[in-house]
Enzyme design. Structure first.
Site, PDB file in Angstrom:
ATOM      1  N   ASP A  48       6.360  14.272 -37.909  1.00  0.00           N
ATOM      2  CA  ASP A  48       5.517  15.280 -38.536  1.00  0.00           C
ATOM      3  C   ASP A  48       4.088  15.222 -37.977  1.00  0.00           C
ATOM      4  O   ASP A  48       3.443  14.179 -38.055  1.00  0.00           O
ATOM      5  CB  ASP A  48       5.518  15.023 -40.061  1.00  0.00           C
ATOM      6  CG  ASP A  48       5.223  16.261 -40.877  1.00  0.00           C
ATOM      7  OD1 ASP A  48       4.286  16.993 -40.522  1.00  0.00           O
ATOM      8  OD2 ASP A  48       5.933  16.487 -41.881  1.00  0.00           O
ATOM      9  N   THR A  89       5.077  22.595 -41.679  1.00  0.00           N
ATOM     10  CA  THR A  89       6.224  21.682 -41.790  1.00  0.00           C
ATOM     11  C   THR A  89       7.555  22.358 -42.130  1.00  0.00           C
ATOM     12  O   THR A  89       8.570  22.087 -41.502  1.00  0.00           O
ATOM     13  CB  THR A  89       5.899  20.587 -42.833  1.00  0.00           C
ATOM     14  OG1 THR A  89       4.869  19.781 -42.279  1.00  0.00           O
ATOM     15  CG2 THR A  89       7.098  19.717 -43.137  1.00  0.00           C
ATOM     16  N   ASN A 110       5.237  26.826 -45.899  1.00  0.00           N
ATOM     17  CA  ASN A 110       5.675  25.805 -46.858  1.00  0.00           C
ATOM     18  C   ASN A 110       5.810  26.469 -48.221  1.00  0.00           C
ATOM     19  O   ASN A 110       6.767  26.260 -48.947  1.00  0.00           O
ATOM     20  CB  ASN A 110       4.670  24.659 -46.921  1.00  0.00           C
ATOM     21  CG  ASN A 110       4.687  23.812 -45.665  1.00  0.00           C
ATOM     22  OD1 ASN A 110       5.701  23.726 -44.973  1.00  0.00           O
ATOM     23  ND2 ASN A 110       3.552  23.204 -45.347  1.00  0.00           N
ATOM     24  N   ARG A 173      11.226  18.778 -48.009  1.00  0.00           N
ATOM     25  CA  ARG A 173      11.544  19.829 -47.029  1.00  0.00           C
ATOM     26  C   ARG A 173      11.929  19.252 -45.668  1.00  0.00           C
ATOM     27  O   ARG A 173      12.680  19.871 -44.915  1.00  0.00           O
ATOM     28  CB  ARG A 173      10.394  20.831 -46.896  1.00  0.00           C
ATOM     29  CG  ARG A 173       9.050  20.249 -46.477  1.00  0.00           C
ATOM     30  CD  ARG A 173       7.960  21.316 -46.572  1.00  0.00           C
ATOM     31  NE  ARG A 173       6.636  20.865 -46.200  1.00  0.00           N
ATOM     32  CZ  ARG A 173       5.790  20.197 -46.996  1.00  0.00           C
ATOM     33  NH1 ARG A 173       6.153  19.898 -48.232  1.00  0.00           N
ATOM     34  NH2 ARG A 173       4.593  19.833 -46.568  1.00  0.00           N
ATOM     35  N   HIS A 319      -3.798  14.289 -41.458  1.00  0.00           N
ATOM     36  CA  HIS A 319      -4.599  15.134 -42.353  1.00  0.00           C
ATOM     37  C   HIS A 319      -5.783  14.370 -42.922  1.00  0.00           C
ATOM     38  O   HIS A 319      -6.862  14.915 -43.094  1.00  0.00           O
ATOM     39  CB  HIS A 319      -3.747  15.644 -43.519  1.00  0.00           C
ATOM     40  CG  HIS A 319      -2.927  16.849 -43.189  1.00  0.00           C
ATOM     41  ND1 HIS A 319      -3.499  18.071 -42.923  1.00  0.00           N
ATOM     42  CD2 HIS A 319      -1.593  17.030 -43.071  1.00  0.00           C
ATOM     43  CE1 HIS A 319      -2.537  18.949 -42.664  1.00  0.00           C
ATOM     44  NE2 HIS A 319      -1.371  18.342 -42.732  1.00  0.00           N
ATOM     45  N   ASP A 362       7.274  18.845 -35.876  1.00  0.00           N
ATOM     46  CA  ASP A 362       7.345  20.119 -36.607  1.00  0.00           C
ATOM     47  C   ASP A 362       6.117  20.981 -36.360  1.00  0.00           C
ATOM     48  O   ASP A 362       6.084  22.148 -36.738  1.00  0.00           O
ATOM     49  CB  ASP A 362       7.552  19.865 -38.108  1.00  0.00           C
ATOM     50  CG  ASP A 362       6.449  19.004 -38.701  1.00  0.00           C
ATOM     51  OD1 ASP A 362       5.698  18.368 -37.931  1.00  0.00           O
ATOM     52  OD2 ASP A 362       6.329  18.969 -39.936  1.00  0.00           O
ATOM     53  N   HIS A 363       5.111  20.404 -35.725  1.00  0.00           N
ATOM     54  CA  HIS A 363       3.874  21.095 -35.331  1.00  0.00           C
ATOM     55  C   HIS A 363       2.940  20.040 -34.776  1.00  0.00           C
ATOM     56  O   HIS A 363       3.183  18.845 -34.968  1.00  0.00           O
ATOM     57  CB  HIS A 363       3.207  21.808 -36.525  1.00  0.00           C
ATOM     58  CG  HIS A 363       2.991  20.900 -37.722  1.00  0.00           C
ATOM     59  ND1 HIS A 363       2.016  19.936 -37.747  1.00  0.00           N
ATOM     60  CD2 HIS A 363       3.643  20.787 -38.901  1.00  0.00           C
ATOM     61  CE1 HIS A 363       2.074  19.277 -38.900  1.00  0.00           C
ATOM     62  NE2 HIS A 363       3.067  19.771 -39.614  1.00  0.00           N
ATOM     63  N   HIS A 496      -3.279  22.131 -39.165  1.00  0.00           N
ATOM     64  CA  HIS A 496      -2.445  22.842 -38.190  1.00  0.00           C
ATOM     65  C   HIS A 496      -2.001  24.164 -38.780  1.00  0.00           C
ATOM     66  O   HIS A 496      -2.215  24.407 -39.959  1.00  0.00           O
ATOM     67  CB  HIS A 496      -1.226  21.978 -37.842  1.00  0.00           C
ATOM     68  CG  HIS A 496      -0.543  21.459 -39.078  1.00  0.00           C
ATOM     69  ND1 HIS A 496       0.432  22.166 -39.749  1.00  0.00           N
ATOM     70  CD2 HIS A 496      -0.738  20.322 -39.798  1.00  0.00           C
ATOM     71  CE1 HIS A 496       0.812  21.472 -40.813  1.00  0.00           C
ATOM     72  NE2 HIS A 496       0.118  20.353 -40.871  1.00  0.00           N
TER      73      HIS A 496
HETATM   74 ZN   LIG Z   1       0.599  18.881 -42.229  1.00  0.00          ZN
END
Ligand SMILES: [Zn+2]
Length: 555
Positions: A48, A89, A110, A173, A319, A362-363, A496
């Site tokens: 992630d 995500t 999300n 998720r 983050h 995922d990014h 992101h």
């Molecule tokens: Zn994030």
């Protein structure tokens, strides 16, 4: 799961128990599902918020058994990108496993505003199911909002539900969307005072004994310890200084500097949830994944199983501390050790060369804009209050009401269709007028309308990415694009969501059974992954797949 029949085949092949043609007959009969050509287990790993450059920045500090093992033995797609906006995500995990984009799989964020029910919905939320393993509502989750199949679903269908699928992640998720609709199980971590792996009644009505045992062990508690750097911090030359003004940090500690006393900090940071924001969250995930492989006998026969593991701690750390932090570097050096541990476990328990792994993200994430600005790179923060005031005054002046706009989220404006009609206005005219207004705002670089997205076909640029992320039924009426490296976020830490390279460029590594050794700078996109795994397994592509199999990685 047909372990016995495979054993019989092998026994016959290696003993003189039958004539040659009998053996051939048995092989033929069983070869549809029982094939030595296929891996016994596919392990999908999503990290992630992993930017591509973490592979190169930290390469010299990684060992030989984790990321570098995948590079040295497998195939490295060095120019791999997300091909849609928004890079979050939920959409990320869905796209990796379904081989398509939000336009088709429907996971447009999300959370998003549901135009029909007029409320905000969560990508994996499902109030029709109940929690299993906790009294909390954290288990009210399912993949039902994802509208297409994942490659794991296709493997289940192909193997007549004999190949298993299990999804594991700290985030619900991250476990649920990859595992798909037909999964045997998806497990995620519930922190707070519990520190337990949970699931939902979508999958089962009671946790298996091995999960109960795992939860009853002191595994999670054992990680509430000191977090200091794995190696001497002075050797971490690939990241910024430890004490700086670009990091968030934890409640209860004045400075965002090593070491962190996690046991003490857990009190003010939601108990076991604190682990999610440390590299130990990834270790916990690895421990649980290895327990799942053992207890569920994954990869123990020739019918391919799928294990989807998503490492979420990297996102929480990014983050909080930003992509250039010592904390992020340490988290990746430790994840490298966890990967090494996982691969060694697979070597021993499934067999070297008997399983296939892919690893992606995922990014990505943007460098902390306040840091970028401090070194003169154009970057900064969107003034949301200013935008809101200007926009509301525009709506009042033009339409006599703010109610014509129903909701704004994920950079999209949702109009109140009834209001537009009641005012005798044409929907596309209102979209155009709002787009023109927004385009004049500070730090907005582009604006597109839903009408344009539905009537024009874009093949390049951010327009193409927006279109791939645009779902006619679920997306908004006006789509906003901020200036490069301008975000709506705190002044510390990274985030992101954009279609820019810092968010789209992520690793893509394949290794193990059926994978060539090599590397490429040819562009690959996230939706190519699922068709590639499908091709490797000789199964149908996920039903909405738009990506192409990467033939050059398959041996
Ligand atoms: Zn994030």
């Amino acid at each position: 799961m047909k372990k016995m029949s495979f054993l019989i085949v092998v026994l016959c092949m290696f003993s003189a128990c039958g004539a040659q043609n009998t053996t051939t007959d048995i092989k033929k009969k069983t070869s549809v599902l029982v094939s030595n050509d296929r891996p016994k287990l596919v392990v999908g790993i999503v990290v992630d918020q992993m930017r591509y450059d973490y592979l190169t920045r930290f390469e010299s500090k990684f060992g030989d058994g984790g990321f570098n093992r995948m590079i040295n033995e497998g195939f490295n797609c060095k120019n791999n990108h997300f091909n849609y906006v928004p890079t979050y995500t939920g959409p990320g995990h869905a796209s990796v496993y379904t081989g398509t984009t939000p336009k088709t799989h429907g996971i447009i964020g999300n959370n998003w505003y549901d135009k029909e029910t007029k409320e905000s919905v969560y990508c994996a939320g499902d109030q029709s199911v109940s929690s299993v393993g906790t009294e909390d509502d954290a288990g009210e989750m399912s993949p039902r909002r994802m509208q297409t199949t994942s490659f794991a679903d296709e493997n289940r269908l192909f193997t007549q539900m004999q190949g298993k699928t299990i999804g594991i992640s700290l985030k619900d998720r991250g476990a649920i969307l990859p595992a798909g609709h037909t999964a045997n199980a998806a497990y995620w971590f519930h922190g707070r005072g519990e520190g337990a792996w949970i699931t939902s009644s979508f999958y089962m009505n009671d946790l298996p004994q091995w999960v109960k045992d795992f939860n009853a062990s002191d595994n999670a508690a054992s990680y509430l310890k000191e977090w200091n750097t794995l190696y001497d911090i002075s050797t971490y030359t690939e990241s910024g200084v430890d004490e700086n003004t670009f990091e968030g940090g934890f409640k209860g500690k004045e400075k965002a500097t090593f070491p962190y006393d996690l046991k003490a900090l857990s009190k003010d940071n939601r108990g076991y949830d604190l682990l999610k924001a440390t590299p130990y969250g990834n270790s916990l995930t690895t421990d649980f994944a290895m327990a799942a492989i053992e207890a569920e006998n994954l990869g123990q026969d020739q019918i391919t199983d799928v294990l989807a593991v998503s490492y979420s701690a990297t996102d929480y750390v990014g983050h909080n501390f930003g992509v250039n932090s010592k904390e992020v570097q340490d988290t990746y050096l430790r994840l490298d050790k966890d990967l090494e541990r996982l691969f060694q476990y697979l070597d021993t328990n499934v067999g070297k060369g008997e399983y296939t792994v892919f690893l992606t993200a995922d990014h990505g994430a943007v460098d902390v804009p306040s840091y970028l600005a401090s070194v003169k790179v154009p970057a900064g923060y969107v003034d949301r209050t200013d935008r809101k005031e200007r926009f509301n005054s525009f709506l009042n002046t033009t339409y006599g009401t703010e109610d014509i706009v129903e909701h704004i989220s994920n950079g999209q404006i949702f109009l109140n269709r009834d209001k537009v009609q009641a005012l005798g206005l044409k929907l596309s005219d209102v979209q155009d007028a709002i787009a023109m207004e927004y385009l004049s705002y500070k730090n907005i670089s582009k604006v597109y309308t839903a009408t344009t997205m539905s009537t024009t076909s874009f093949s390049i640029g951010v327009e193409n990415l927006l279109q791939n992320g645009f779902n006619q039924k679920r997306s908004g009426d006006v789509i906003l694009v901020n200036d490069t490296s301008f975000i709506s976020y705190n002044k510390t830490g990274s985030t992101h969501g954009s279609g820019l390279n810092y968010d789209t460029h992520v690793p893509l590594l394949f290794f193990g059974k059926g994978i060539k050794h090599g590397e490429t700078f040819d562009k690959t996109v996230i939706p190519d992954i699922a068709p590639t795994i499908s091709a490797l397994l000789g199964i149908s592509f996920p039903n909405g797949a738009t990506g192409q199999p990467l033939g050059f990685v398959i041996d």
